[in-house]
Design a protein around this motif. Structure first.
Motif, PDB file in Angstrom:
ATOM      1  N   ALA A  78      34.505  24.503  30.809  1.00 21.12           N
ATOM      2  CA  ALA A  78      35.407  24.474  29.652  1.00 21.12           C
ATOM      3  C   ALA A  78      36.470  23.382  29.771  1.00 21.12           C
ATOM      4  N   GLY A  79      36.592  22.780  30.972  1.00 18.26           N
ATOM      5  CA  GLY A  79      37.531  21.675  31.127  1.00 18.26           C
ATOM      6  C   GLY A  79      38.995  22.089  31.111  1.00 18.26           C
ATOM      7  N   LEU A  80      39.284  23.330  31.526  1.00 14.98           N
ATOM      8  CA  LEU A  80      40.668  23.794  31.563  1.00 14.98           C
ATOM      9  C   LEU A  80      41.127  23.801  33.011  1.00 14.98           C
ATOM     10  N   LEU A  81      42.175  23.057  33.311  1.00 18.45           N
ATOM     11  CA  LEU A  81      42.604  22.970  34.711  1.00 18.45           C
ATOM     12  C   LEU A  81      43.406  24.205  35.091  1.00 18.45           C
ATOM     13  N   ASP A  82      42.855  25.012  35.980  1.00 22.27           N
ATOM     14  CA  ASP A  82      43.507  26.245  36.430  1.00 22.27           C
ATOM     15  C   ASP A  82      43.905  26.071  37.887  1.00 22.27           C
ATOM     16  N   LEU A  83      45.203  26.066  38.156  1.00 23.14           N
ATOM     17  CA  LEU A  83      45.683  25.886  39.529  1.00 23.14           C
ATOM     18  C   LEU A  83      46.125  27.206  40.150  1.00 23.14           C
ATOM     19  N   GLY A  84      45.905  28.315  39.448  1.00 25.08           N
ATOM     20  CA  GLY A  84      46.355  29.592  39.987  1.00 25.08           C
ATOM     21  C   GLY A  84      45.222  30.580  40.122  1.00 25.08           C
ATOM     22  N   TYR A  85      44.058  30.053  40.424  1.00 19.59           N
ATOM     23  CA  TYR A  85      42.870  30.895  40.439  1.00 19.59           C
ATOM     24  C   TYR A  85      42.961  32.002  41.476  1.00 19.59           C
ATOM     25  N   VAL A  86      43.740  31.780  42.525  1.00 21.22           N
ATOM     26  CA  VAL A  86      43.869  32.756  43.599  1.00 21.22           C
ATOM     27  C   VAL A  86      44.428  34.086  43.067  1.00 21.22           C
ATOM     28  N   ALA A  87      45.162  34.039  41.960  1.00 24.09           N
ATOM     29  CA  ALA A  87      45.748  35.262  41.409  1.00 24.09           C
ATOM     30  C   ALA A  87      44.671  36.295  41.107  1.00 24.09           C
ATOM     31  N   PHE A  88      43.576  35.849  40.529  1.00 23.87           N
ATOM     32  CA  PHE A  88      42.514  36.801  40.153  1.00 23.87           C
ATOM     33  C   PHE A  88      41.796  37.332  41.386  1.00 23.87           C
ATOM     34  N   PHE A  89      41.717  36.483  42.392  1.00 26.63           N
ATOM     35  CA  PHE A  89      41.153  36.873  43.681  1.00 26.63           C
ATOM     36  C   PHE A  89      42.004  38.012  44.255  1.00 26.63           C
ATOM     37  N   ALA A  90      43.315  37.820  44.214  1.00 23.58           N
ATOM     38  CA  ALA A  90      44.230  38.845  44.722  1.00 23.58           C
ATOM     39  C   ALA A  90      44.115  40.126  43.893  1.00 23.58           C
ATOM     40  N   ILE A  91      44.031  39.970  42.576  1.00 27.18           N
ATOM     41  CA  ILE A  91      43.940  41.145  41.715  1.00 27.18           C
ATOM     42  C   ILE A  91      42.674  41.943  42.023  1.00 27.18           C
ATOM     43  N   GLY A  92      41.562  41.233  42.224  1.00 24.80           N
ATOM     44  CA  GLY A  92      40.310  41.911  42.583  1.00 24.80           C
ATOM     45  C   GLY A  92      40.441  42.663  43.897  1.00 24.80           C
ATOM     46  N   ALA A  93      41.027  41.987  44.887  1.00 26.46           N
ATOM     47  CA  ALA A  93      41.144  42.590  46.213  1.00 26.46           C
ATOM     48  C   ALA A  93      42.077  43.797  46.171  1.00 26.46           C
ATOM     49  N   TYR A  94      43.204  43.676  45.469  1.00 27.09           N
ATOM     50  CA  TYR A  94      44.148  44.793  45.399  1.00 27.09           C
ATOM     51  C   TYR A  94      43.567  45.966  44.611  1.00 27.09           C
ATOM     52  N   THR A  95      42.781  45.653  43.587  1.00 25.66           N
ATOM     53  CA  THR A  95      42.143  46.745  42.851  1.00 25.66           C
ATOM     54  C   THR A  95      41.239  47.536  43.782  1.00 25.66           C
TER      55      THR A  95
END
Lengths: 419, 234
Positions: A78-95
């Motif tokens: 999609a060409g969207l620069l996301d520099l905070g991808y780790v947030a979703f990683f953390a959310i998955g792990a904490y869930t």
């Protein structure tokens, strides 16, 4: 013109080529998977002179590949620069941690938890995306960067005992299958059984890859690529750009949640400290290194980067560190005395990235489009010479053939082709 | 078919359209002529939903388009060949055309529309697996028009199809525009090349700094002294 013509296979030949390529790719994938499955049985026999990864390293490489596939949807498709991808990683792990640990005394089975983690990560992707996707380019990057910083901070700083603060949450229940046998009364896929954990993460990787492939080839995938190329034109084609971009965020985030749920359960413990900004950057480096938009690239990039990071640098360090350290001790140079090669990993990644930009800007295994764009050769058969560079090559070729012809002297039909 | 009633549009604080009213009837070719910055493209953007009018009304058939999102406007039957062509450079010609048909999922007539576009533009068929970014300007313009046709529009919006093209190609493009209209598509044509535009259109509007200053049949506009001086070079 003969020079160019010789390069072009006939259309039929091209189709045959594509078929062979699919077959070849399947054989390669099957071979690699087989290697992955067999690896735990023989890796101990590999002599230590060969820098072979251990099982833990292989597991890290695999979940980084899943993360890279997810980020590739957002950045590559999609060409969207996301520099905070780790947030979703953390959310998955904490869930995963919340739903299967003594922390809240909830012990759902991981096989359900993983889907909850995926759903919650996707939802947070939408929550982040909805207000921010009106931004373009740099502005979007900055907002996502902030989000990536805030989420782990929230997990660390929430009052009371909600997220376990700095101590994190542990022990997290590992994924298990209640199948009794010589191994005990159940199969457990955690760091206490690396072989099974490896098989689980490989299965997740194969599933993620398949999913990404299907998405790329779907209507949605086309819409992403149209947005990446020209958002306004995409909107006038009848693409709902807002929803399409939101879906990129949500689906990218969900793969990150997927990997997060695995990592939480695999490590049986999580800490806010392990979701640093450097992870977002590492995944982005993997995507760029592999070739933006390329699925194979993302996987190969992840394995290559984490191999260097976890195995190769340490292996080289064995030989490099001791002599440097002793030189340091005898000369009193503190830098050399404490030299540990693999602690310079980010410096080395940076150098690798710069070198890549110069020698192979399209990445290790680029998509055909990127390759065509950056080199303009040997890709689509009917591709005409588009760049001045190519026209120059053409002229040189003609001159070498002993005919000092310029483009203007060519018959009109050929002139068109070269434009 | 299409009616703009006293449409005002802004870019931030810049008042770009100051009460534009115009109508396009079924089967017509209507042209909107004006110099740079007159608001021609802005008018098209308010029709295709890429820009919202702050005041006034855009009506298409029986509905008001003011708040309809662009992707739904496409499925209502309005598609646009945008200014500057804006083809997807890394996609092939055929893929670009497919993108034009994005709103029409699993439509059995898709293949026929490919054929129709290729009949109008044989050049595109020759180049169908070539990347759009490597086409010449004229071919890209053909692709932009063909792509808009793939949405099966009843109203086709063309934004400066002659821009940056050699005179021979301009003639060709206008011939094709005439053919498309004869095949039953209504066309609203925005042009700086007033001479060519008035040649294919039945009626025309002259737009100046966001306002319609003149509206008449194409023939009478061509005779009009002011129009001749300002747009037809004497």
């Amino acid at each position: 013109m003969a020079v160019a013509a010789a390069r072009l296979p006939s259309p039929g030949g091209l189709r045959g080529l594509a078929r062979n390529e699919t077959l070849r790719n399947r054989v390669i994938v099957a071979g690699l998977l087989l290697l992955g499955v067999a690896y735990p049985f023989f890796y101990r026999m590999i002599p230590s002179a060969i820098p072979a990864p251990d099982l833990n390293n292989l597991i890290v490489m695999s979940y980084y590949a899943i993360l890279a596939l997810g980020l590739n949807i957002v950045v590559g498709f999609a060409g969207l620069l996301d520099l905070g991808y780790v947030a979703f990683f953390a959310i998955g792990a904490y869930t995963a941690a919340f739903l299967s640990s003594p922390h809240f005394d909830i012990h759902l089975t991981w096989w359900i938890v993983v889907w909850v983690a995926v759903a919650i990560a996707a939802l947070s992707g939408i929550l982040l995306g909805a207000p921010t996707l009106r931004l373009r380019g740099d502005y979007l990057a900055i907002v996502t960067l902030g989000f990536g910083e805030i989420v782990p901070l929230v997990f660390r700083n929430l009052p009371g005992d909600i997220t376990g603060a700095n101590q994190g949450i542990r022990p997290i229940d590992p994924p298990t299958i209640p199948l009794a046998g010589p191994w005990g009364d159940q199969l457990s896929f955690s760091n206490s059984n690396l072989q099974l954990a490896l098989y689980l993460v490989l299965a997740l990787l194969v599933f993620s890859y398949w999913l990404c492939q299907r998405m790329r080839d779907s209507r949605l995938g086309r819409a992403w690529m149209a947005i990446r190329e020209d958002e306004t034109a995409a909107a006038s084609m009848g693409i709902n750009t807002v929803n399409t971009k939101l879906l990129a965020f949500a689906l990218g985030a969900s793969l990150s949640g997927f990997a997060g749920a695995f990592v939480g359960a695999y490590q049986t413990a999580i800490f806010p400290e392990s979701f640093r900004f450097s992870i977002s950057i590492t995944i982005l480096v993997v995507v760029i290194l592999g070739g933006m938009g390329s699925l194979r690239g993302a996987v190969v990039g992840a394995f290559a980067l984490q191999y260097v990071n976890l195995t190769f640098l340490r292996w080289v360090g064995q030989y490099v560190n001791p002599p440097l350290n002793s030189v340091g001790r005898s000369t009193g140079i503190e830098f050399l005395e404490n030299f540990v090669l693999h602690s310079y990993n980010f410096l080395i990644f940076g150098i690798v990235l710069v070198v890549m930009m110069v020698v192979r800007p399209e990445g290790l295994l680029p998509t055909r489009e990127r390759k065509a764009e950056l080199h303009g050769i040997g890709v689509a058969a009917e591709e005409t010479a588009a760049t001045a560079d190519e026209v120059a090559t053409h002229e040189t070729a003609l001159e070498e053939a002993g005919e000092a012809v310029t483009i203007e002297d060519l018959p009109p039909e050929d002139q068109k082709r070269d434009r | 078919m299409l009616e703009l009633h006293d449409v005002h549009a802004y870019y931030g604080n810049i008042h770009a359209l100051k009460g534009v009213s115009l109508t396009v009837d079924e089967g017509e070719v209507v042209t909107l002529i004006g110099s740079n910055g007159a608001g021609k493209s802005t008018t098209l953007k308010t029709i295709s939903g890429l820009l919202r009018p702050r005041l006034g009304e855009v009506r298409f058939e029986d509905g008001v388009l003011n708040a309809v999102p662009p992707h739904q406007i496409v499925s209502l039957g309005i598609s646009q060949s945008p200014e500057g062509r804006r083809v997807f450079p890394r996609m092939t010609v055929a893929e670009n055309l497919e993108m034009g048909a994005f709103q029409r999922t699993a439509d059995a007539t898709l293949q026929e529309d490919f054929k129709r576009v290729y009949r109008l533009f044989p050049r595109l068929e020759e180049r169908r697996s070539q990347r759009a970014g490597t086409l010449s300007g004229g071919e890209q313009q053909m692709l932009a028009i063909g792509r808009a046709l793939m949405a099966k529009p009843r109203l086709l919006l063309l934004d400066e199809p002659s821009m940056g093209l050699a005179p021979v190609l301009v003639e060709l493009i206008f011939d094709i525009i005439r053919t498309i209209n004869q095949q039953g598509t209504t066309i609203l044509l925005v042009e700086q090349n007033a001479l060519m535009a008035l040649g294919v259109a039945g009626r025309g509007y002259i737009l100046q700094t966001g306002q319609i200053v003149l509206a008449d049949s194409a023939d009478r506009l061509r005779q009009n002294d002011d129009v001749r001086k300002a747009y037809l070079g004497g």
